[in-house]
Design a protein around this motif. Structure first.
Motif, mmCIF file in Angstrom:
data_model
loop_
_atom_site.group_PDB
_atom_site.id
_atom_site.type_symbol
_atom_site.label_atom_id
_atom_site.label_comp_id
_atom_site.label_asym_id
_atom_site.label_seq_id
_atom_site.Cartn_x
_atom_site.Cartn_y
_atom_site.Cartn_z
ATOM 1 N N THR A 120 6.056 6.383 7.027
ATOM 2 C CA THR A 120 4.713 6.976 7.144
ATOM 3 C C THR A 120 4.714 8.478 6.851
ATOM 4 O OG1 THR A 120 3.825 5.326 8.655
ATOM 5 C CG2 THR A 120 2.882 7.509 8.826
ATOM 6 N N ILE A 168 -4.784 2.559 18.728
ATOM 7 C CA ILE A 168 -3.691 3.023 19.577
ATOM 8 C C ILE A 168 -4.168 3.088 21.030
ATOM 9 C CG2 ILE A 168 -2.237 5.050 20.013
ATOM 10 C CD1 ILE A 168 -2.668 5.308 16.758
ATOM 11 N N PHE A 206 -4.493 -3.489 9.883
ATOM 12 C CA PHE A 206 -3.564 -2.876 8.928
ATOM 13 C C PHE A 206 -3.647 -3.561 7.553
ATOM 14 C CE2 PHE A 206 0.896 -1.903 7.472
ATOM 15 C CZ PHE A 206 0.688 -0.540 7.338
ATOM 16 N N LEU A 241 8.163 1.543 9.783
ATOM 17 C CA LEU A 241 6.841 2.074 9.410
ATOM 18 C C LEU A 241 6.764 3.569 9.699
ATOM 19 C CD1 LEU A 241 4.068 -0.478 10.535
ATOM 20 C CD2 LEU A 241 4.477 0.407 8.256
ATOM 21 N N SER A 276 -0.333 8.617 13.117
ATOM 22 C CA SER A 276 -0.988 7.391 12.650
ATOM 23 C C SER A 276 -2.498 7.490 12.824
ATOM 24 C CB SER A 276 -0.486 6.174 13.423
ATOM 25 O OG SER A 276 0.885 6.019 13.225
ATOM 26 N N HIS A 289 0.836 -1.215 0.000
ATOM 27 C CA HIS A 289 0.000 0.000 0.000
ATOM 28 C C HIS A 289 0.864 1.255 0.000
ATOM 29 C CE1 HIS A 289 0.155 1.378 4.234
ATOM 30 N NE2 HIS A 289 -0.606 2.379 3.862
ATOM 31 N N PHE A 313 4.539 9.720 16.305
ATOM 32 C CA PHE A 313 4.158 8.690 15.336
ATOM 33 C C PHE A 313 2.737 8.176 15.615
ATOM 34 C CE2 PHE A 313 4.515 3.908 14.504
ATOM 35 C CZ PHE A 313 4.131 4.007 13.168
ATOM 36 N N HIS A 356 -6.822 -1.016 6.461
ATOM 37 C CA HIS A 356 -6.063 0.145 5.983
ATOM 38 C C HIS A 356 -5.401 -0.095 4.612
ATOM 39 C CE1 HIS A 356 -3.963 3.912 6.187
ATOM 40 N NE2 HIS A 356 -2.841 3.282 5.877
ATOM 41 N N PHE A 360 -3.767 -5.246 15.458
ATOM 42 C CA PHE A 360 -3.158 -4.304 14.526
ATOM 43 C C PHE A 360 -2.926 -4.960 13.161
ATOM 44 C CE2 PHE A 360 0.438 -2.263 12.465
ATOM 45 C CZ PHE A 360 -0.070 -0.981 12.347
ATOM 46 N N MET A 410 10.588 -6.064 16.022
ATOM 47 C CA MET A 410 9.670 -5.007 16.429
ATOM 48 C C MET A 410 10.215 -3.632 16.041
ATOM 49 S SD MET A 410 6.823 -5.829 17.868
ATOM 50 C CE MET A 410 6.453 -4.315 18.726
ATOM 51 N N PHE A 452 -4.953 6.995 9.782
ATOM 52 C CA PHE A 452 -5.960 5.928 9.753
ATOM 53 C C PHE A 452 -7.371 6.500 9.649
ATOM 54 C CE2 PHE A 452 -2.889 3.169 12.467
ATOM 55 C CZ PHE A 452 -2.215 2.780 11.321
ATOM 56 N N LEU A 467 7.993 8.465 19.193
ATOM 57 C CA LEU A 467 6.927 7.456 19.284
ATOM 58 C C LEU A 467 5.573 8.138 19.496
ATOM 59 C CD1 LEU A 467 5.860 4.559 19.433
ATOM 60 C CD2 LEU A 467 6.500 4.484 21.837
ATOM 61 N N LEU A 496 5.385 -4.119 24.510
ATOM 62 C CA LEU A 496 5.685 -3.849 23.094
ATOM 63 C C LEU A 496 6.371 -2.494 22.924
ATOM 64 C CD1 LEU A 496 2.349 -5.145 21.490
ATOM 65 C CD2 LEU A 496 4.583 -6.251 21.380
ATOM 66 N N PHE A 497 5.865 -1.464 23.619
ATOM 67 C CA PHE A 497 6.475 -0.127 23.527
ATOM 68 C C PHE A 497 7.923 -0.156 24.025
ATOM 69 C CE2 PHE A 497 2.050 1.972 23.962
ATOM 70 C CZ PHE A 497 1.921 2.042 22.595
HETATM 71 C C1 LIG Z 1 4.143 1.065 17.815
HETATM 72 C C2 LIG Z 1 3.143 0.049 18.256
HETATM 73 C C3 LIG Z 1 1.829 0.073 17.841
HETATM 74 C C4 LIG Z 1 1.367 1.068 16.847
HETATM 75 C C5 LIG Z 1 1.673 1.028 15.536
HETATM 76 C C6 LIG Z 1 1.245 2.024 14.563
HETATM 77 C C7 LIG Z 1 0.487 3.181 15.053
HETATM 78 C C8 LIG Z 1 1.559 1.867 13.254
HETATM 79 C C9 LIG Z 1 1.209 2.790 12.194
HETATM 80 C C10 LIG Z 1 1.471 2.539 10.885
HETATM 81 C C11 LIG Z 1 1.134 3.441 9.782
HETATM 82 C C12 LIG Z 1 0.582 4.773 10.045
HETATM 83 C C13 LIG Z 1 1.328 3.015 8.505
HETATM 84 C C14 LIG Z 1 1.034 3.794 7.309
HETATM 85 O O1 LIG Z 1 0.190 3.521 6.505
HETATM 86 C C15 LIG Z 1 0.784 -0.886 18.372
HETATM 87 C C16 LIG Z 1 0.367 -1.872 17.273
HETATM 88 C C17 LIG Z 1 -0.419 -0.097 18.838
HETATM 89 C C18 LIG Z 1 1.309 -1.678 19.573
HETATM 90 C C19 LIG Z 1 2.703 -2.117 19.397
HETATM 91 C C20 LIG Z 1 3.646 -0.981 19.206
#
Ligand SMILES: CC1=C(/C=C/C(C)=C/C=C/C(C)=C/C=O)C(C)(C)CCC1
Ligand SMILES: [Fe+2]
Length: 304
Positions: free
Chosen positions: A276, A127, A207, A272, A102, A49, A98, A211, A203, A265, A106, A95, A141-142
Motif C-alpha cells: 500500500t 476500519i 475492496f 497489503l 488506508s 488494481h 496502516f 475500491h 471488507f 491473515m 480509501f 498496524l 482478527l487484529f
Molecule cells: C487489518 C484488518 C482490517 C483492515 C484492512 C485494511 C485497512 C486494508 C487496507 C488495504 C489497502 C489500503 C489496500 C490498497 O489499495 C479489517 C478488514 C478492518 C479487519 C481485519 C484486519
C-alpha cells in the motif's frame, strides 16, 4: 450511463443486499477458518488494481526501458520491504499507521469535488464501523497481526470512536445526497455494509466491488478509455500480477508451519500494508491531479 456510475450503483446494490441479508441472520460467509475463502476474491480482484501502478509510473514519471523499469521495481519493492521491517520491529505502531493510511487512501474513491470531511468519514468507515457491533471479531482478527492485548486495546479504541463516526457519516451522507446524490448513496451503502456485515465479508465486498473496481475503471479512463486501452491495462498488469503471485507463493511456503487462518491473515494484511505504501505514493499523485492525464490525448477521467 458512464462506467463509473454503473460501478457505483452496482456497489450500492450489493452492499445493501449483503448488509440486509447478514442482518436477517443469513450466514453469507462461513465462520472461522472457512471465512478465509474471502481471501480469494480479495487477492483475485484486489491485486490487479495495485498491478496497474506501472501505468502511473509510465504516465507520471515517464518510466521506460529495461533500466527504468529495473530502477522502478527496486524503489517499489524497497519501500515495501521497509514496511515489512517496520512491522517486524513495531507491529502495533505499524498496524495503527496502516489503518490510518488506508482510511486516507480509501477516501479517494469518492467523486472529485467531494468535501474532505465526507471523504475522511467514508474512508474510515471500514476500519471504525465494524467495531461498533463486531468488536470481539475485530479483536480476534487484529490478534493475528499484533499481540492479543494490543489487538483488544485497538478494537476497544475503535469501538469507542465508532458511534460518533456513524452519526457523523450519516449526517455527511445526507448532506452529500443534496449536491451529488450518488456519492451520498455510496457513503450510506458503505456505512451500512461496514456496520452490519461480518468485518471480513464487509471488507472483501468493499475492496473488490468499490475500491479495486473503481480504480480499474478510473485507470482505463486515465489512459484514454479507447478500445485499445483495455489491452494496454491487461499488458501493464500482467508482469506485476505474476510477480505478486510468485512473492505471495514464496511467503506462503515460508509460513507453512503456521496455522492456516493465522498464516493467510498475516500474508493478506501485512502483504497489503507493504504494497500500500508505494501504491499510495503513485495513486495519490494521479488523484491530486483530478485523474486528468496531461500526457494522454484524451480528456482523462471526467466524473459527473
Ligand atoms: C487489518 C484488518 C482490517 C483492515 C484492512 C485494511 C485497512 C486494508 C487496507 C488495504 C489497502 C489500503 C489496500 C490498497 O489499495 C479489517 C478488514 C478492518 C479487519 C481485519 C484486519
Ligand atoms: Fe488502492
Amino acid at each position: 450511463m458512464t462506467a463509473l456510475r454503473i460501478q457505483g450503483l452496482l456497489f450500492c446494490a450489493i452492499a445493501i443486499g449483503v448488509a440486509a441479508t447478514t442482518t436477517a441472520g443469513v450466514a453469507l460467509a462461513p465462520d472461522g477458518a472457512a471465512g478465509l475463502l474471502l481471501a480469494a476474491p480479495i487477492l483475485l480482484l484486489g491485486v490487479p488494481h495495485g498491478a496497474l501502478d506501472t501505468v502511473f509510473a509510465e504516465e507520471l514519471h515517464g518510466v521506460h526501458g529495461l533500466r527504468g523499469w529495473f530502477r522502478f521495481a527496486l524503489a517499489y519493492l524497497g519501500a515495501a520491504l521497509l514496511v515489512l521491517l517496520a512491522w517486524q520491529y513495531a507491529p502495533q505502531l505499524s498496524l495503527a499507521g496502516f489503518l490510518l493510511l488506508s482510511a486516507l487512501h480509501f477516501s479517494g474513491d469518492l467523486a472529485p469535488g467531494t468535501r474532505f470531511m465526507a471523504r475522511l468519514l467514508y474512508g474510515g468507515a471500514f476500519i471504525l464501523l465494524p467495531a461498533l457491533l463486531h468488536a470481539s471479531e475485530m479483536a480476534r482478527l487484529f490478534a493475528f497481526l499484533v499481540s492479543p492485548q494490543g489487538a483488544a486495546a485497538l478494537a476497544g479504541v475503535l469501538h469507542e470512536l465508532s458511534g460518533p463516526w456513524l452519526l457523523a457519516t450519516a449526517v455527511a451522507a445526507a448532506c452529500q445526497k443534496r449536491t451529488h446524490w450518488l456519492t451520498g448513496v455510496e457513503m450510506a451503502a458503505a456505512a451500512a455494509l461496514a456496520l452490519l456485515a461480518p468485518p471480513l465479508l464487509a471488507f472483501a465486498v468493499f475492496f473488490c466491488i468499490m475500491h479495486s473496481a473503481r480504480h480499474i475503471v478510473r485507470t482505463w479512463h486515465y489512459v484514454g478509455a479507447r478500445a485499445e486501452s483495455a489491452t494496454r491495462l491487461g499488458r501493464a498488469a500482467l508482469l506485476p500480477m505474476l510477480g505478486t503471485l510468485v512473492l505471495g507463493g514464496t511467503a506462503a511456503y515460508w509460513m507453512r508451519a503456521q496455522p492456516i487462518e493465522a498464516g493467510l491473515m498475516r500474508l493478506l494484511f501485512v502483504g497489503l500494508a507493504a504494497l500500500t505504501v508505494p501504491h499510495m505514493a503513485l495513486v495519490e499523485q494521479a488523484r491530486w491531479s483530478g485523474w486528468i492525464n496531461r500526457r494522454a490525448a484524451g480528456p482523462g477521467c471526467a466524473e459527473a
